[in-house]
Write a protein that holds these residues in place. Sequence first.
Motif, mmCIF file in Angstrom:
data_model
loop_
_atom_site.group_PDB
_atom_site.id
_atom_site.type_symbol
_atom_site.label_atom_id
_atom_site.label_comp_id
_atom_site.label_asym_id
_atom_site.label_seq_id
_atom_site.Cartn_x
_atom_site.Cartn_y
_atom_site.Cartn_z
ATOM 1 N N UNK A 5 32.902 38.035 26.240
ATOM 2 C CA UNK A 5 33.322 36.724 26.554
ATOM 3 C C UNK A 5 34.634 36.243 27.631
ATOM 4 N N UNK A 6 35.360 37.093 27.068
ATOM 5 C CA UNK A 6 36.937 36.542 28.009
ATOM 6 C C UNK A 6 36.852 36.590 28.878
ATOM 7 N N UNK A 7 37.350 34.907 29.506
ATOM 8 C CA UNK A 7 36.962 34.728 30.460
ATOM 9 C C UNK A 7 37.977 35.739 31.779
ATOM 10 N N UNK A 8 38.309 35.646 33.115
ATOM 11 C CA UNK A 8 38.551 35.600 34.216
ATOM 12 C C UNK A 8 40.338 34.724 33.868
ATOM 13 N N UNK A 9 40.030 33.512 33.721
ATOM 14 C CA UNK A 9 41.026 32.694 34.117
ATOM 15 C C UNK A 9 42.391 33.218 33.054
ATOM 16 N N UNK A 10 42.049 34.110 31.999
ATOM 17 C CA UNK A 10 43.082 34.707 30.917
ATOM 18 C C UNK A 10 43.314 35.992 31.421
ATOM 19 N N UNK A 11 42.315 36.511 31.883
ATOM 20 C CA UNK A 11 43.091 38.239 32.952
ATOM 21 C C UNK A 11 44.267 37.975 33.984
ATOM 22 N N UNK A 12 44.038 36.511 34.448
ATOM 23 C CA UNK A 12 44.627 36.167 35.699
ATOM 24 C C UNK A 12 45.787 36.098 34.520
ATOM 25 N N UNK A 42 38.404 46.217 37.040
ATOM 26 C CA UNK A 42 38.481 47.335 35.640
ATOM 27 C C UNK A 42 39.199 46.884 34.552
ATOM 28 N N UNK A 43 40.249 46.416 34.542
ATOM 29 C CA UNK A 43 40.937 46.105 33.337
ATOM 30 C C UNK A 43 40.228 45.118 31.956
ATOM 31 N N UNK A 44 39.242 44.434 33.449
ATOM 32 C CA UNK A 44 38.810 42.893 32.957
ATOM 33 C C UNK A 44 37.400 43.066 32.291
ATOM 34 N N UNK A 45 36.976 44.293 32.890
ATOM 35 C CA UNK A 45 35.802 44.520 32.364
ATOM 36 C C UNK A 45 35.755 45.436 31.574
ATOM 37 N N UNK A 46 36.525 46.201 31.362
ATOM 38 C CA UNK A 46 36.730 47.434 29.760
ATOM 39 C C UNK A 46 37.391 46.349 28.473
ATOM 40 N N UNK A 86 32.945 37.948 48.393
ATOM 41 C CA UNK A 86 32.376 39.301 47.938
ATOM 42 C C UNK A 86 32.921 40.241 47.509
ATOM 43 N N UNK A 87 34.151 40.346 47.437
ATOM 44 C CA UNK A 87 34.236 41.404 46.539
ATOM 45 C C UNK A 87 34.798 41.272 45.004
ATOM 46 N N UNK A 88 34.032 39.457 44.721
ATOM 47 C CA UNK A 88 34.153 39.945 43.531
ATOM 48 C C UNK A 88 35.345 39.686 42.384
ATOM 49 N N UNK A 89 36.561 38.724 43.538
ATOM 50 C CA UNK A 89 37.787 38.560 42.602
ATOM 51 C C UNK A 89 37.874 37.233 42.074
ATOM 52 N N UNK A 90 36.591 36.010 43.152
ATOM 53 C CA UNK A 90 36.272 35.043 41.730
ATOM 54 C C UNK A 90 36.067 35.670 40.686
ATOM 55 N N UNK A 91 34.763 36.356 40.498
ATOM 56 C CA UNK A 91 33.856 36.168 39.275
ATOM 57 C C UNK A 91 34.803 37.151 38.228
ATOM 58 N N UNK A 92 35.517 38.091 38.955
ATOM 59 C CA UNK A 92 35.985 38.857 37.946
ATOM 60 C C UNK A 92 35.487 39.906 37.853
ATOM 61 N N UNK A 93 34.336 40.437 38.593
ATOM 62 C CA UNK A 93 33.702 41.805 38.644
ATOM 63 C C UNK A 93 34.386 43.088 39.191
ATOM 64 N N UNK A 94 35.930 42.172 39.623
ATOM 65 C CA UNK A 94 36.224 43.629 40.513
ATOM 66 C C UNK A 94 37.212 44.025 39.550
#
Length: 737
Positions: free
Chosen positions: A591-598, A578-582, A568-576
């Motif tokens: 298309x930087x994946x959430x895995x790379x940010x983690x 900010x630095x990833x979205x930036x 719900x909070x966008x942790x799985x999708x990465x939408x929460x």
Amino acid sequence: MYRVLTVGERDTGLSGVCALAVMAKAPRAGKVKTRLAPPLTLEESAALNVCFLRDTTRNIAEVCEGGGAAGLICYTPVGDEAAFDGILPSAFKLIAQRGDKFGERLLTAAEDILACGYGAVCLIDSDSPTLPAEALAMAVRELAREGDRIVLGGSDDGGYYLIGMKRAHATAFENVTWSTGSVYRETVENVRAAGVELIELPTWYDVDDGATLDVLQAELLEGKKPEFAKVEGYRAEKTKEFLVRRRLRGPFSEILQTHVPESGHGAPGVVAGATTAWRGWVTNALLCVLGMGLVWMARQFVIEGDHFVLGFSGVSGWSAWLFVLALLVVLTQPVNRATVWIVLGFAVAMRMMTLFAEPFLSSDIYRYVWDGIVQHAHVNPYRYVPGAAALSFLQVPHQEIFDNINRRDYARTIYPPVAQMIYWAVTLVSPTVQAMKLAMFGFECATVGALVAMLKQMGRSSAEVLLYAWCPLLVWEVAGSGHVDAVVLCFVTLALLARWREQPVLTGLLLGCAVMTKFYPLVLLPALWRRGDWKMPATVAAVCVVGYAMYSSAGMLVLGFLGGYSQEEGINSGSRFFLLELAQRVRGLEHLPVAAYLIFCFAVMGAIFWWCWKFATVESIVPHPSAIKLRMSGPPEFVKGAMMLAIAMMLLFSPHYPWYILWLIPFFALAPNLPLLVYLMGMFYLCTTLLADGTAANGFILNEILYGGLVIAFVLHLVMRRWPVLDLLRPRRQVAL
């Protein structure tokens, strides 16, 4: 308060005792350590002299415990005996100095002390607070041997810090060019020319100017021994406390105004001629004005829930500015004993404005009360959603609570076991929102107590608890909305205090309780762990296991809504994030994946973990029963490490709600810094503006402003460390002589 020896009244019982006599002036501002002004003021120089005397005489007292020695103060001027009241250990005695020139004073001091019956005497300067106890013990041993000899301890500047003898050898003090770099050499030549055996002690140093003050600070605050030192210096706890206060700009007047006798009795001796006490009352008046403004803003916050007056952003903006002004006052201006009570009084008044009002910014507290009600019905709170038919028998008796629960038809409770135990305990007394808010207020009181204890151990004023107690974010989110994060703040702060006191089991118990209230304090484990200790992490693990075992009847449902909340909070999708979205808005990184940010997050946290392992986990601080013992000028390394971990976690995961950052406020109180202030107040204010409407576009703009302000604040922080402009706000202390 201390016995004053009369020359000629010989005590034959002292023939086997070596007198360790400190040559000292009465500690009066403008009369002692004047070469240290500047960099110190005259008042600060006198305060430092008091600390030197306390540490030197305590060092001597500890050496005397081994037998064969006794402590004395050879003082000047006559008539100022009361100036030493409460500074010295109770067994010390006084004897007056005689003579004009320094060499003459040393010789007559030796003659007078030996005439009182002592078998030997060591004359010691009062400017070497870290003088190794080993040097004193060596002098006592050498003078206890058969035969005549002189013991001499040389200073690195060419003088000497100690001269000891069994007979008053006048030749040792003749033809010496005093106050020069040749004193030690000329004294050695005199002794050898007289045919007297000479015993040389390890070289040490005395503190009489800015350069040697820097050496002292490096030794006590940074653990750097002087280059010439071959042995460890004395711990000099009172001097260390002074240096901590100086670096943090704490009040020196407490040191100067009174001396509290170590024996616990006796009249205090006033040392400073005129103090800056009246400035403390000016500070109090300013804080009263600012406190009333914050109380009025807390009242206005409640009014805004019914109808628009200033708007929430208007109230939060004014509250933030008043808070900033208040913390500037308490950090830069003199305070007195009344200040802390003014701070605490207004802190309570602010919370009273919101404590009994219905929460309207968040409805989380209704879930807390509901979980407690469910448990009193002998139902596991993790088993059902509130709207389940199985709980219908509880809904009608508690209709108001049930109607205000968010996600009541699809989300099981997410709160871990310790939080559930607290909900059970509070609703046992009263299943109401007001009872729950009062409980959170109680946890805040415990947090304040722990912070005051830590501030005192750091040598800072208790009044600086204002940085926590007056923070408007707490007034809104704890007193106003009753968030359980108040429990986290309490357990985390108490865990820091327990870690400071080296109580590993208690540290683990408290940290475990914090983790079992909300999961995120687990990130602090690497900072609070001390290398080689297995008890603390084992206790954390035990608390978690026992906690979930108590609710294990629900099986895997004990994890509650954790998975749903993450989605719900966008942790799985990465939408929460900010630095990833930036980063994804940069050309080529769309298309930087959430895995790379983690992976990036793990790398950042790993770097801080490594820092904690290198610096925080090896630190050992055990408070001395009569004084403060520190290894550094600011908070301990484990506090710095814990703060870095907490801030990094918040910045990397960019929480959407301001109450998630509440746990950073105790760290701000312990280690005030501009970036954290900007982050706390920025989040507080921006979340009351239209940018906090829940849309992704406005949420991104909000974080752009917040993180941009944080970058600017960090740059300014580096500039202020290089050029401390806040010192301009601190008044120079003037002393009437």
